[in-house]
Design a protein around this motif. Structure first.
Motif, PDB file in Angstrom:
ATOM      1  N   SER A   9      37.739  33.672  26.811  1.00 25.93           N
ATOM      2  CA  SER A   9      37.891  34.520  25.636  1.00 25.93           C
ATOM      3  C   SER A   9      39.059  35.473  25.851  1.00 25.93           C
ATOM      4  O   SER A   9      39.324  35.896  26.982  1.00 25.93           O
ATOM      5  CB  SER A   9      36.600  35.310  25.387  1.00 25.93           C
ATOM      6  OG  SER A   9      36.624  35.874  24.108  1.00 25.93           O
ATOM      7  N   GLN A  10      39.736  35.805  24.751  1.00 27.34           N
ATOM      8  CA  GLN A  10      40.896  36.696  24.818  1.00 27.34           C
ATOM      9  C   GLN A  10      40.697  37.890  23.906  1.00 27.34           C
ATOM     10  O   GLN A  10      40.004  37.801  22.888  1.00 27.34           O
ATOM     11  CB  GLN A  10      42.164  35.960  24.377  1.00 27.34           C
ATOM     12  CG  GLN A  10      42.572  34.848  25.299  1.00 27.34           C
ATOM     13  CD  GLN A  10      43.878  34.214  24.860  1.00 27.34           C
ATOM     14  OE1 GLN A  10      44.103  33.982  23.682  1.00 27.34           O
ATOM     15  NE2 GLN A  10      44.743  33.927  25.817  1.00 27.34           N
ATOM     16  N   LYS A 100      32.212  32.308  38.847  1.00 24.34           N
ATOM     17  CA  LYS A 100      33.513  32.930  39.088  1.00 24.34           C
ATOM     18  C   LYS A 100      33.999  33.558  37.789  1.00 24.34           C
ATOM     19  O   LYS A 100      33.840  32.974  36.713  1.00 24.34           O
ATOM     20  CB  LYS A 100      34.553  31.912  39.548  1.00 24.34           C
ATOM     21  CG  LYS A 100      34.380  31.452  40.955  1.00 24.34           C
ATOM     22  CD  LYS A 100      35.546  30.575  41.362  1.00 24.34           C
ATOM     23  CE  LYS A 100      35.326  30.007  42.741  1.00 24.34           C
ATOM     24  NZ  LYS A 100      36.464  29.199  43.182  1.00 24.34           N
ATOM     25  N   LEU A 101      34.613  34.733  37.924  1.00 22.80           N
ATOM     26  CA  LEU A 101      35.215  35.411  36.783  1.00 22.80           C
ATOM     27  C   LEU A 101      36.692  35.623  37.100  1.00 22.80           C
ATOM     28  O   LEU A 101      37.024  36.073  38.198  1.00 22.80           O
ATOM     29  CB  LEU A 101      34.608  36.798  36.568  1.00 22.80           C
ATOM     30  CG  LEU A 101      33.129  36.970  36.386  1.00 22.80           C
ATOM     31  CD1 LEU A 101      32.447  37.183  37.704  1.00 22.80           C
ATOM     32  CD2 LEU A 101      32.894  38.153  35.482  1.00 22.80           C
ATOM     33  N   THR A 115      42.679  37.939  29.092  1.00 24.01           N
ATOM     34  CA  THR A 115      41.898  36.706  29.031  1.00 24.01           C
ATOM     35  C   THR A 115      40.846  36.744  30.128  1.00 24.01           C
ATOM     36  O   THR A 115      41.167  36.950  31.300  1.00 24.01           O
ATOM     37  CB  THR A 115      42.790  35.467  29.235  1.00 24.01           C
ATOM     38  OG1 THR A 115      43.823  35.469  28.249  1.00 24.01           O
ATOM     39  CG2 THR A 115      41.983  34.181  29.125  1.00 24.01           C
ATOM     40  N   TRP A 116      39.595  36.566  29.724  1.00 26.56           N
ATOM     41  CA  TRP A 116      38.480  36.445  30.659  1.00 26.56           C
ATOM     42  C   TRP A 116      38.093  34.970  30.732  1.00 26.56           C
ATOM     43  O   TRP A 116      37.926  34.328  29.698  1.00 26.56           O
ATOM     44  CB  TRP A 116      37.272  37.242  30.174  1.00 26.56           C
ATOM     45  CG  TRP A 116      37.409  38.718  30.355  1.00 26.56           C
ATOM     46  CD1 TRP A 116      37.875  39.614  29.441  1.00 26.56           C
ATOM     47  CD2 TRP A 116      37.087  39.471  31.524  1.00 26.56           C
ATOM     48  NE1 TRP A 116      37.851  40.878  29.974  1.00 26.56           N
ATOM     49  CE2 TRP A 116      37.369  40.816  31.244  1.00 26.56           C
ATOM     50  CE3 TRP A 116      36.572  39.122  32.780  1.00 26.56           C
ATOM     51  CZ2 TRP A 116      37.160  41.826  32.184  1.00 26.56           C
ATOM     52  CZ3 TRP A 116      36.369  40.135  33.708  1.00 26.56           C
ATOM     53  CH2 TRP A 116      36.665  41.462  33.410  1.00 26.56           C
ATOM     54  N   THR A 117      37.954  34.451  31.951  1.00 26.55           N
ATOM     55  CA  THR A 117      37.532  33.071  32.162  1.00 26.55           C
ATOM     56  C   THR A 117      36.337  33.073  33.109  1.00 26.55           C
ATOM     57  O   THR A 117      36.404  33.670  34.189  1.00 26.55           O
ATOM     58  CB  THR A 117      38.667  32.230  32.770  1.00 26.55           C
ATOM     59  OG1 THR A 117      39.824  32.327  31.927  1.00 26.55           O
ATOM     60  CG2 THR A 117      38.255  30.773  32.918  1.00 26.55           C
ATOM     61  N   MET A 134      30.075  37.371  28.349  1.00 26.76           N
ATOM     62  CA  MET A 134      31.450  37.431  27.859  1.00 26.76           C
ATOM     63  C   MET A 134      31.597  38.607  26.894  1.00 26.76           C
ATOM     64  O   MET A 134      32.576  39.360  26.959  1.00 26.76           O
ATOM     65  CB  MET A 134      31.851  36.118  27.181  1.00 26.76           C
ATOM     66  CG  MET A 134      33.296  36.094  26.712  1.00 26.76           C
ATOM     67  SD  MET A 134      34.515  36.309  28.038  1.00 26.76           S
ATOM     68  CE  MET A 134      34.556  34.649  28.730  1.00 26.76           C
ATOM     69  N   ASP A 135      30.621  38.784  26.004  1.00 25.82           N
ATOM     70  CA  ASP A 135      30.639  39.939  25.094  1.00 25.82           C
ATOM     71  C   ASP A 135      30.680  41.245  25.880  1.00 25.82           C
ATOM     72  O   ASP A 135      31.389  42.185  25.514  1.00 25.82           O
ATOM     73  CB  ASP A 135      29.415  39.924  24.172  1.00 25.82           C
ATOM     74  CG  ASP A 135      29.422  38.758  23.196  1.00 25.82           C
ATOM     75  OD1 ASP A 135      30.499  38.154  22.967  1.00 25.82           O
ATOM     76  OD2 ASP A 135      28.340  38.427  22.670  1.00 25.82           O
TER      77      ASP A 135
END
Length: 157
Positions: A9-10, A100-101, A115-117, A134-135
């Protein structure tokens, strides 16, 4: 649907990309003052801030519950402005075999995008994908951005 997953998410930020990257690469312990509703505490368990291999212990609130995580900094890429953490203990390990983040800041001119992955392996098929986490990360990103915007505005006045 398999047990392995990836969620990306970006979010646009107004803050400088370098400042944002610096927070996640070497000043994670400041996040609790910038996003206290999300992160209550961040301690260095082993190593040094901003060093690959360092272990960080977090107290956070997710889905209305107080939770903990122990993460190791797996990679820091100054050129790409990215940091990768691997969760090694805590509440997420009750749901995921691996988690993993990666947080990456992309700067193009005046535009800065975070960007979060998440890359993960669920313990079983009944485990939901980590959309609420993610939120959580996006909310924390907004809080940090707002904190820096407020600080920048007070420095101007």
């Amino acid at each position: 649907m398999g047990l392995n997953g990836k969620l990306v998410s970006q979010i646009d930020i107004k803050s400088e990309g370098d400042v944002f990257h610096e927070i996640f690469s070497e000043k994670q312990h400041h996040v609790s003052s910038m996003s206290p509703s999300q992160i209550q505490n961040c301690d260095l368990h082993d190593g040094q801030w901003g060093t690959v291999g360092s272990v960080i212990y977090l107290n956070y609130t997710h889905d209305g519950k107080e939770r903990v995580a122990k993460e190791i900094i797996e990679a820091i890429d100054e050129e790409k402005k990215s940091v990768t953490y691997k969760v090694i203990e805590g509440d997420l390990m009750e749901l995921y075999k691996t988690f993993k983040l990666t947080v990456h800041v992309d700067t193009t001119g005046e535009d800065n995008v975070v960007t979060w992955t998440f890359e993960y392996e669920k313990l079983n098929e009944d485990i939901p994908d980590p959309h609420t986490l993610m939120d959580f990360c996006l909310k924390m990103t907004k809080d940090i951005d707002s904190h820096h915007q407020s600080a920048a505005a007070s420095n101007i006045n």
